[in-house]
Write an enzyme that holds these catalytic residues in place. Structure first.
Site, PDB file in Angstrom:
ATOM      1  N   PRO A 195       0.819  -1.219   0.000  1.00 51.69           N
ATOM      2  CG  PRO A 195      -0.822  -1.589   1.591  1.00 51.69           C
ATOM      3  CD  PRO A 195       0.488  -2.115   1.110  1.00 51.69           C
ATOM      4  CG  ASN A 249       7.325  -1.023  -6.748  1.00 49.06           C
ATOM      5  OD1 ASN A 249       8.465  -0.594  -6.641  1.00 49.06           O
ATOM      6  ND2 ASN A 249       6.992  -1.911  -7.666  1.00 49.06           N
ATOM      7  NE  ARG A 262      12.180  -2.562  -2.533  1.00 45.84           N
ATOM      8  CZ  ARG A 262      11.305  -2.393  -1.559  1.00 45.84           C
ATOM      9  NH1 ARG A 262      10.003  -2.480  -1.834  1.00 45.84           N
ATOM     10  NH2 ARG A 262      11.678  -2.156  -0.321  1.00 45.84           N
TER      11      ARG A 262
END
Length: 265
Positions: A2, A165, A251
């Protein structure tokens, strides 16, 4: 994982449902705090701090939670069926006469003294959606390690709190550089613009049902490059690429090799 705007929305929902009301139900389903009972206490407020949630209860106690990848808080009206997942995934239940908040798959859940909150959130940098927001300090922290790749620096909550991200990917695109460019190689003025853009986007999205980083509401695409692998870049038409580090779904990066300058992963 989140983003800060999602956590802000979760805190707002919880605060609206719990703050100022006496708890009639309390169930913390983690071994360390399984015997803790908060019933009879009034919830004072639910405050976001970066990606952390602080539920403050009278008597000097704070229920600290963090959603990480899979956690969520759901709010239900009393008597409403819970639909957030199977019962074995429930980690916390806080209820009053009108609402029940249920925490699912919470990887971090701990009851601490409110006076000790700094021990769990004191390391965070300026909060993009908090009253302590300080763009100059955020720029300073971001540039403290010139050799560090931009994406890593943006995700480090010690630099500025609230970027996940999606924003990492979108901010790099808007800056015209790849997430792997060392921070020290950013052109003059770009760090300041990155920080200002991050603040503007999170502020704009905290009240929206769907996150948007594109500039006009008329755009059919809500995001520039995130999740758009092998589709044309909205800026130059080059196909967007994707980099997925093994075992690190949080990632994943997307970038345009045509208009984002810097190393390619």
């Amino acid at each position: 994982m989140p983003e800060g705007d999602s956590v802000w929305k979760a805190a707002h929902r919880l605060d609206s449902a719990l703050a100022g009301r006496v708890l009639t139900r309390s169930d913390l389903r983690v071994p360390r705090f399984a015997t803790a009972d908060l019933t009879g206490r009034t919830v004072l407020d639910v405050t976001p701090r970066g990606k952390h949630l602080l539920t403050r209860v009278e008597g000097g106690l704070t229920l600290h939670s963090h959603l990480r990848m899979d956690g969520s808080w759901r709010v239900y009206a009393t008597g409403e069926r819970w639909r957030g997942g199977p019962a074995h995934q429930i980690r916390a239940i806080l209820g009053n006469a009108e609402h029940t908040a249920v925490g699912y798959r919470l990887p971090v859940l701990e009851l601490i003294h409110t006076a000790d909150e700094a021990e769990v959130v004191g390391h965070l940098g300026p909060d993009l959606l908090g009253p302590d927001w300080d763009p100059d300090e955020a720029v300073r922290r971001l540039g403290a390690d010139p050799e560090r790749p931009l994406g890593e620096a943006l995700l480090d909550q010690r630099n500025l709190a609230g970027i996940g991200n999606v924003y990492k990917v979108e901010l790099a695109f808007l800056a015209g550089v790849t997430p792997w460019l060392p921070v020290g190689e950013l052109p003059p003025g770009v760090p300041e613009r990155l920080v200002a853009t991050a603040h503007r986007l999170l502020e704009a999205n905290k009240d929206r049902p769907d996150r948007r980083t594109t500039t006009t509401a008329r755009s059919r695409e809500r995001l520039h490059v995130y999740g758009r692998e092998n589709r044309p870049c909205p800026r130059c038409g080059t196909l967007v690429r994707k980099a997925e580090p093994p075992g690190q779904l949080e990632r994943i990066s997307y970038w345009c090799p045509g208009c984002q300058k810097g190393p390619s992963s």
